[in-house]
Design an enzyme around this catalytic site. Structure first.
Site, PDB file in Angstrom:
ATOM      1  N   ASN A  12      25.272 -40.867 -17.894  1.00 27.23           N
ATOM      2  CA  ASN A  12      25.981 -41.386 -19.323  1.00 27.23           C
ATOM      3  C   ASN A  12      24.654 -42.260 -19.522  1.00 27.23           C
ATOM      4  O   ASN A  12      24.425 -43.242 -19.060  1.00 27.23           O
ATOM      5  CB  ASN A  12      26.921 -42.464 -19.030  1.00 27.23           C
ATOM      6  CG  ASN A  12      27.507 -43.205 -20.451  1.00 27.23           C
ATOM      7  OD1 ASN A  12      26.723 -42.924 -21.304  1.00 27.23           O
ATOM      8  ND2 ASN A  12      28.033 -44.121 -20.250  1.00 27.23           N
ATOM      9  N   TRP A  13      23.825 -41.643 -20.584  1.00 25.63           N
ATOM     10  CA  TRP A  13      22.450 -42.190 -20.882  1.00 25.63           C
ATOM     11  C   TRP A  13      23.015 -43.191 -21.924  1.00 25.63           C
ATOM     12  O   TRP A  13      21.717 -44.174 -22.325  1.00 25.63           O
ATOM     13  CB  TRP A  13      21.582 -41.170 -21.508  1.00 25.63           C
ATOM     14  CG  TRP A  13      20.983 -40.221 -20.567  1.00 25.63           C
ATOM     15  CD1 TRP A  13      21.077 -40.250 -19.198  1.00 25.63           C
ATOM     16  CD2 TRP A  13      20.206 -39.013 -20.801  1.00 25.63           C
ATOM     17  NE1 TRP A  13      20.406 -39.110 -18.587  1.00 25.63           N
ATOM     18  CE2 TRP A  13      19.778 -38.523 -19.707  1.00 25.63           C
ATOM     19  CE3 TRP A  13      19.581 -38.390 -21.980  1.00 25.63           C
ATOM     20  CZ2 TRP A  13      18.884 -37.213 -19.741  1.00 25.63           C
ATOM     21  CZ3 TRP A  13      19.065 -37.198 -22.032  1.00 25.63           C
ATOM     22  CH2 TRP A  13      18.602 -36.893 -20.655  1.00 25.63           C
ATOM     23  N   LYS A  14      23.836 -43.395 -22.399  1.00 21.86           N
ATOM     24  CA  LYS A  14      24.086 -44.623 -23.454  1.00 21.86           C
ATOM     25  C   LYS A  14      23.180 -44.474 -24.478  1.00 21.86           C
ATOM     26  O   LYS A  14      22.840 -43.253 -24.940  1.00 21.86           O
ATOM     27  CB  LYS A  14      24.067 -46.014 -22.619  1.00 21.86           C
ATOM     28  CG  LYS A  14      24.872 -46.012 -21.389  1.00 21.86           C
ATOM     29  CD  LYS A  14      25.083 -47.424 -20.841  1.00 21.86           C
ATOM     30  CE  LYS A  14      25.954 -47.514 -19.688  1.00 21.86           C
ATOM     31  NZ  LYS A  14      26.152 -48.593 -19.067  1.00 21.86           N
ATOM     32  N   HIS A  98      35.009 -45.636 -22.802  1.00 23.06           N
ATOM     33  CA  HIS A  98      34.225 -46.064 -22.098  1.00 23.06           C
ATOM     34  C   HIS A  98      34.354 -47.901 -22.241  1.00 23.06           C
ATOM     35  O   HIS A  98      34.609 -48.101 -23.370  1.00 23.06           O
ATOM     36  CB  HIS A  98      32.764 -45.950 -22.151  1.00 23.06           C
ATOM     37  CG  HIS A  98      31.816 -46.377 -21.269  1.00 23.06           C
ATOM     38  ND1 HIS A  98      31.209 -47.679 -21.133  1.00 23.06           N
ATOM     39  CD2 HIS A  98      31.323 -45.828 -20.237  1.00 23.06           C
ATOM     40  CE1 HIS A  98      30.432 -47.895 -20.490  1.00 23.06           C
ATOM     41  NE2 HIS A  98      30.572 -46.722 -19.575  1.00 23.06           N
ATOM     42  N   GLU A 100      32.354 -50.078 -22.486  1.00 16.21           N
ATOM     43  CA  GLU A 100      31.417 -50.866 -23.477  1.00 16.21           C
ATOM     44  C   GLU A 100      32.023 -50.548 -25.062  1.00 16.21           C
ATOM     45  O   GLU A 100      32.071 -51.301 -25.791  1.00 16.21           O
ATOM     46  CB  GLU A 100      30.076 -50.140 -23.402  1.00 16.21           C
ATOM     47  CG  GLU A 100      29.531 -50.827 -22.485  1.00 16.21           C
ATOM     48  CD  GLU A 100      28.304 -49.894 -21.761  1.00 16.21           C
ATOM     49  OE1 GLU A 100      27.608 -48.886 -22.233  1.00 16.21           O
ATOM     50  OE2 GLU A 100      27.895 -50.278 -20.525  1.00 16.21           O
ATOM     51  N   GLU A 170      36.017 -47.205 -13.442  1.00 20.43           N
ATOM     52  CA  GLU A 170      34.809 -47.813 -13.597  1.00 20.43           C
ATOM     53  C   GLU A 170      35.073 -49.401 -13.797  1.00 20.43           C
ATOM     54  O   GLU A 170      35.487 -49.952 -14.752  1.00 20.43           O
ATOM     55  CB  GLU A 170      34.100 -47.472 -14.737  1.00 20.43           C
ATOM     56  CG  GLU A 170      33.477 -46.165 -14.898  1.00 20.43           C
ATOM     57  CD  GLU A 170      32.616 -45.999 -15.755  1.00 20.43           C
ATOM     58  OE1 GLU A 170      31.278 -45.516 -15.277  1.00 20.43           O
ATOM     59  OE2 GLU A 170      32.509 -46.271 -17.015  1.00 20.43           O
ATOM     60  N   GLY A 176      26.624 -51.991 -14.369  1.00 18.34           N
ATOM     61  CA  GLY A 176      25.217 -52.322 -15.088  1.00 18.34           C
ATOM     62  C   GLY A 176      24.951 -53.733 -14.386  1.00 18.34           C
ATOM     63  O   GLY A 176      23.712 -54.396 -14.812  1.00 18.34           O
ATOM     64  N   SER A 216      27.361 -49.128 -11.081  1.00 21.03           N
ATOM     65  CA  SER A 216      26.033 -49.246 -10.247  1.00 21.03           C
ATOM     66  C   SER A 216      26.136 -48.082  -9.268  1.00 21.03           C
ATOM     67  O   SER A 216      25.577 -48.693  -7.973  1.00 21.03           O
ATOM     68  CB  SER A 216      26.182 -50.797  -9.983  1.00 21.03           C
ATOM     69  OG  SER A 216      25.843 -51.782 -10.868  1.00 21.03           O
ATOM     70  N   GLY A 237      25.305 -44.899 -15.084  1.00 24.01           N
ATOM     71  CA  GLY A 237      24.318 -45.204 -16.164  1.00 24.01           C
ATOM     72  C   GLY A 237      22.965 -45.356 -15.840  1.00 24.01           C
ATOM     73  O   GLY A 237      22.281 -44.396 -15.964  1.00 24.01           O
ATOM     74  N   GLY A 238      22.624 -46.620 -15.234  1.00 22.38           N
ATOM     75  CA  GLY A 238      21.169 -47.011 -15.234  1.00 22.38           C
ATOM     76  C   GLY A 238      20.578 -45.750 -14.376  1.00 22.38           C
ATOM     77  O   GLY A 238      19.357 -45.330 -14.620  1.00 22.38           O
TER      78      GLY A 238
HETATM   79  C1  PEP Z   1      28.282 -46.687 -17.017  1.00 24.33           C
HETATM   80  O1  PEP Z   1      27.861 -47.087 -17.963  1.00 24.33           O
HETATM   81  O2  PEP Z   1      29.194 -45.720 -17.124  1.00 24.33           O
HETATM   82  C2  PEP Z   1      27.881 -46.999 -15.980  1.00 24.33           C
HETATM   83  C3  PEP Z   1      28.551 -46.820 -14.757  1.00 24.33           C
HETATM   84  O3  PEP Z   1      26.651 -47.692 -15.775  1.00 24.33           O
HETATM   85  P1  PEP Z   1      25.923 -48.126 -14.261  1.00 24.33           P
HETATM   86  O4  PEP Z   1      25.636 -46.936 -13.561  1.00 24.33           O
HETATM   87  O5  PEP Z   1      24.589 -48.565 -14.942  1.00 24.33           O
HETATM   88  O6  PEP Z   1      26.640 -49.252 -13.667  1.00 24.33           O
END
Ligand code: PEP
Length: 254
Positions: A12-14, A98, A100, A170, A176, A216, A237-238
């Site tokens: 998930n590149w956001k 999600h 966010e 999640e 994040g 994470s 994500g990251g």
């Molecule tokens: C996400 O945004 O779905 C996520 C899991 O982010 P991160 O891996 O950065 O915690």
């Protein structure tokens, strides 16, 4: 991980990457990993890079997904993108609900339900995100919140419509933040979600539905997470933004 369910590692590149950066990433990651036959890799770029990535995704095992959509097929919804448009672009998946989007853009269990149904109707698979915030975990409300979100998104679907649906657990406190749920904490919630799916649908759906963990995930913790029997992949994500770290995730070992 259960060998009956093909593991899915989803990026998930956001709101990250220009077109040039997106193309360079997908060229490199496909070259670095080669074909993926025993696992699936999902790239979820921003809308602006979907077409370019579709044109450059050639490697076996790679799929394209969007990060959000509207629930209507078309209409006067300025700024929105419909499931039909995403299907037309070559998307196989759409991330819905999600945290966010729930926290920053006002999504509710009801809008997540509408989007989930619309994605299925358009012939794609939703990746339905659920998860509790820190206060809910500390207040002992994790199962209650996650159960409500699962039922809110999937209630009303038939067992046949569940074919291909992916759920992502999640915990919001782990997204994040660098703070990952322990494999045991994640497994406990995944097992709960699977049991809930069984009571909403049937044993076959329970057995087949893939449940990803997100929060994470990084090269140092993926193997332990994937060793759990109800964790079928990761939503990342990251660590999905750099080819080196994402390659390590795609190449997890159990
Ligand atoms: C996400 O945004 O779905 C996520 C899991 O982010 P991160 O891996 O950065 O915690």
């Amino acid at each position: 991980m259960n060998p009956d369910r093909r593991p899915l590692i989803a990026a998930n590149w956001k709101m990250h990457k220009t077109l040039a950066e997106a193309i360079s990433f997908v060229e490199s990651i496909q070259r670095e990993t080669g074909p993926c036959s025993d696992r699936e890799v999902l790239i979820g770029p921003p809308f602006t890079a979907l077409k370019a990535i579709r044109d450059n995704l050639k490697q076996q095992g790679y799929s394209l997904g969007a990060q959000n959509c509207h629930w209507e097929e078309k209409g006067a919804y300025t700024g929105e993108i419909s499931p039909l448009m995403l299907k037309d672009l070559g998307c196989a998946y759409v991330i819905v609900g999600h945290s966010e989007r729930r926290q920053l853009f006002g999504e509710t269990d009801e809008t997540v339900r509408l989007k989930t149904a619309a994605v299925i109707k358009a012939g794609m698979a939703p990746v339905v995100c659920v998860g509790e915030v820190l206060g809910e975990r500390e207040g002992g409300k994790t199962f209650e919140v996650v159960g409500r979100q699962v039922e809110g998104a999937l209630g009303g679907l038939s067992a046949e419509q569940m074919d291909g649906v992916v759920i992502a657990y999640e915990p919001v406190w782990a997204i994040g933040t660098g703070r990952t749920a322990t494999p045991g904490q994640a497994q406990e919630v995944h097992a709960y979600i699977r049991a809930r799916i069984s009571s909403l649908f049937n044993k076959a759906v329970e057995k087949n539905v893939r449940i990803l963990y997100g929060g994470s995930v990084k090269p140092s913790n993926i193997d332990a997470l994937m060793a759990e029997p109800d964790i079928d992949g990761a939503l990342v994500g990251g660590a999905s933004l750099e080819v080196g770290s994402f390659k390590s995730l795609v190449q997890f070992n159990v």
